[in-house]
Design an enzyme around this catalytic site. Sequence first.
Site, PDB file in Angstrom:
ATOM      1  N   GLN A   1     -12.195   8.103  10.581  1.00 35.37           N
ATOM      2  CA  GLN A   1     -11.789   6.976  11.410  1.00 35.37           C
ATOM      3  C   GLN A   1     -12.787   6.706  12.531  1.00 35.37           C
ATOM      4  O   GLN A   1     -13.033   5.553  12.891  1.00 35.37           O
ATOM      5  CB  GLN A   1     -10.391   7.220  11.990  1.00 35.37           C
ATOM      6  CG  GLN A   1      -9.283   7.219  10.967  1.00 35.37           C
ATOM      7  CD  GLN A   1      -9.183   5.919  10.200  1.00 35.37           C
ATOM      8  OE1 GLN A   1      -9.566   4.856  10.690  1.00 35.37           O
ATOM      9  NE2 GLN A   1      -8.677   5.981   8.986  1.00 35.37           N
TER      10      GLN A   1
ATOM     11  N   GLY B   1      -5.238   7.651  16.910  1.00 40.74           N
ATOM     12  CA  GLY B   1      -4.704   8.832  16.228  1.00 40.74           C
ATOM     13  C   GLY B   1      -3.205   8.866  16.037  1.00 40.74           C
ATOM     14  O   GLY B   1      -2.714   9.392  15.040  1.00 40.74           O
TER      15      GLY B   1
ATOM     16  N   LYS C   1       0.853  -1.193   0.000  1.00 40.09           N
ATOM     17  CA  LYS C   1       0.000   0.000   0.000  1.00 40.09           C
ATOM     18  C   LYS C   1       0.887   1.240   0.000  1.00 40.09           C
ATOM     19  O   LYS C   1       1.865   1.323   0.741  1.00 40.09           O
ATOM     20  CB  LYS C   1      -0.915   0.019   1.222  1.00 40.09           C
ATOM     21  CG  LYS C   1      -1.845   1.237   1.229  1.00 40.09           C
ATOM     22  CD  LYS C   1      -2.892   1.164   2.314  1.00 40.09           C
ATOM     23  CE  LYS C   1      -2.314   1.533   3.666  1.00 40.09           C
ATOM     24  NZ  LYS C   1      -3.361   1.656   4.691  1.00 40.09           N
TER      25      LYS C   1
ATOM     26  N   SER D   1      -2.995   1.346  18.151  1.00 37.65           N
ATOM     27  CA  SER D   1      -3.140   0.964  16.744  1.00 37.65           C
ATOM     28  C   SER D   1      -2.292   1.856  15.853  1.00 37.65           C
ATOM     29  O   SER D   1      -2.452   3.077  15.855  1.00 37.65           O
ATOM     30  CB  SER D   1      -4.609   1.077  16.330  1.00 37.65           C
ATOM     31  OG  SER D   1      -4.775   0.846  14.955  1.00 37.65           O
TER      32      SER D   1
ATOM     33  N   ARG E   1     -10.289  -1.191   7.483  1.00 35.22           N
ATOM     34  CA  ARG E   1      -9.429  -2.080   8.252  1.00 35.22           C
ATOM     35  C   ARG E   1      -9.008  -1.463   9.585  1.00 35.22           C
ATOM     36  O   ARG E   1      -8.818  -2.164  10.567  1.00 35.22           O
ATOM     37  CB  ARG E   1      -8.220  -2.531   7.438  1.00 35.22           C
ATOM     38  CG  ARG E   1      -7.217  -1.454   7.011  1.00 35.22           C
ATOM     39  CD  ARG E   1      -6.182  -1.190   8.096  1.00 35.22           C
ATOM     40  NE  ARG E   1      -4.934  -0.726   7.550  1.00 35.22           N
ATOM     41  CZ  ARG E   1      -4.267   0.317   8.027  1.00 35.22           C
ATOM     42  NH1 ARG E   1      -4.736   1.029   9.037  1.00 35.22           N
ATOM     43  NH2 ARG E   1      -3.109   0.652   7.486  1.00 35.22           N
TER      44      ARG E   1
END
Length: 328
Positions: free
Chosen positions: A142, A225, A71, A298, A114
């Site tokens: 998001q 974030g 990606k 994340s 995702r």
Amino acid sequence: MLKETLVLSGPDIEKLITMPSALRIAEQAFTAYGQGKIQMPAKIYLRLDKYQGDFRAMPAYIEGVEACGIKWVNVHPGNKHYGLPAVMALIILSDPKTGFPLAVMDGTHITNLRTGAAGGVAAKHLANKDSKIVSLIGCGVQARTQLMALKELFKIKQVRIYDRLNSQVMALRKKMNYLGLTMKNCLSIKDCFVGADIAVTTTPSREPIVQSIWVKEGTHINAIGADAQGKQELDPAILKKAKVVVDDITQAIHSGEINVPMARKTITRKDVHADLGDIITGKKQGRKSREEITVFDSTGLAILDVAMAHYVYQQAIKNRAGRKVKFY
């Protein structure tokens, strides 16, 4: 032998993958991660301070499903001035046996989906099962996919929302109205956060906006974030008292929620409990009690992008979607 490459646009992809499918694929990808059945070099960053943006290259390979790709994604927060999304991406999916480019597809919707699915899978394994109150700090794209994922997994009674821009709050309410959830606009981050069972932060902040004193026992936080060096949203004291789970430790140290406190030695690697893949595969224990505070850091994994692109490609073939081009 394949000689044509499938090209898929954003609208094509939106018709081919749903959040329930994304959640299933994300959990499978995290499982492969925990089993050591993936190759995923750390993200490569191109920082363009002149334009207040950056590019990231994210390659990955997943054994078994034989999904291989890369990606190429940007993050330009000021893009609203140009009528463009802040995040745009392209994914190239390749045949691992020959290297042939099976598909070139828009990666923006996959990126959003995702990320939401990753947060959903993390909450599934780390939050209390009867969580009912969700707080969204930051109301951009998001936040929408995080809420979509959580709606699939929890019986939500109330969604509290906050953004410094009222236009973002109203846009989220309009976009998410179809979920049929009770939403409450909050006037401050504190008002939004206090009392949440699951809190999601999706801001571009470079200093803590959530204070440790606000966090009640049993809270789960999806810290979304912080995705680049220097970004952080949580008071480091939260990380000291919580069970911290990351999607990938190498990326998290470099660009996740833990990157700033790690660099300042406020926390150490010993303060990070596990990768999410280790929780899912049973190598490490998840939530131990109702009172435990948990945090999911994340950073965004290429294996999730590639796994979902692989699924989208298969669905596109079945549904004869997209168009074919001949590169070679």
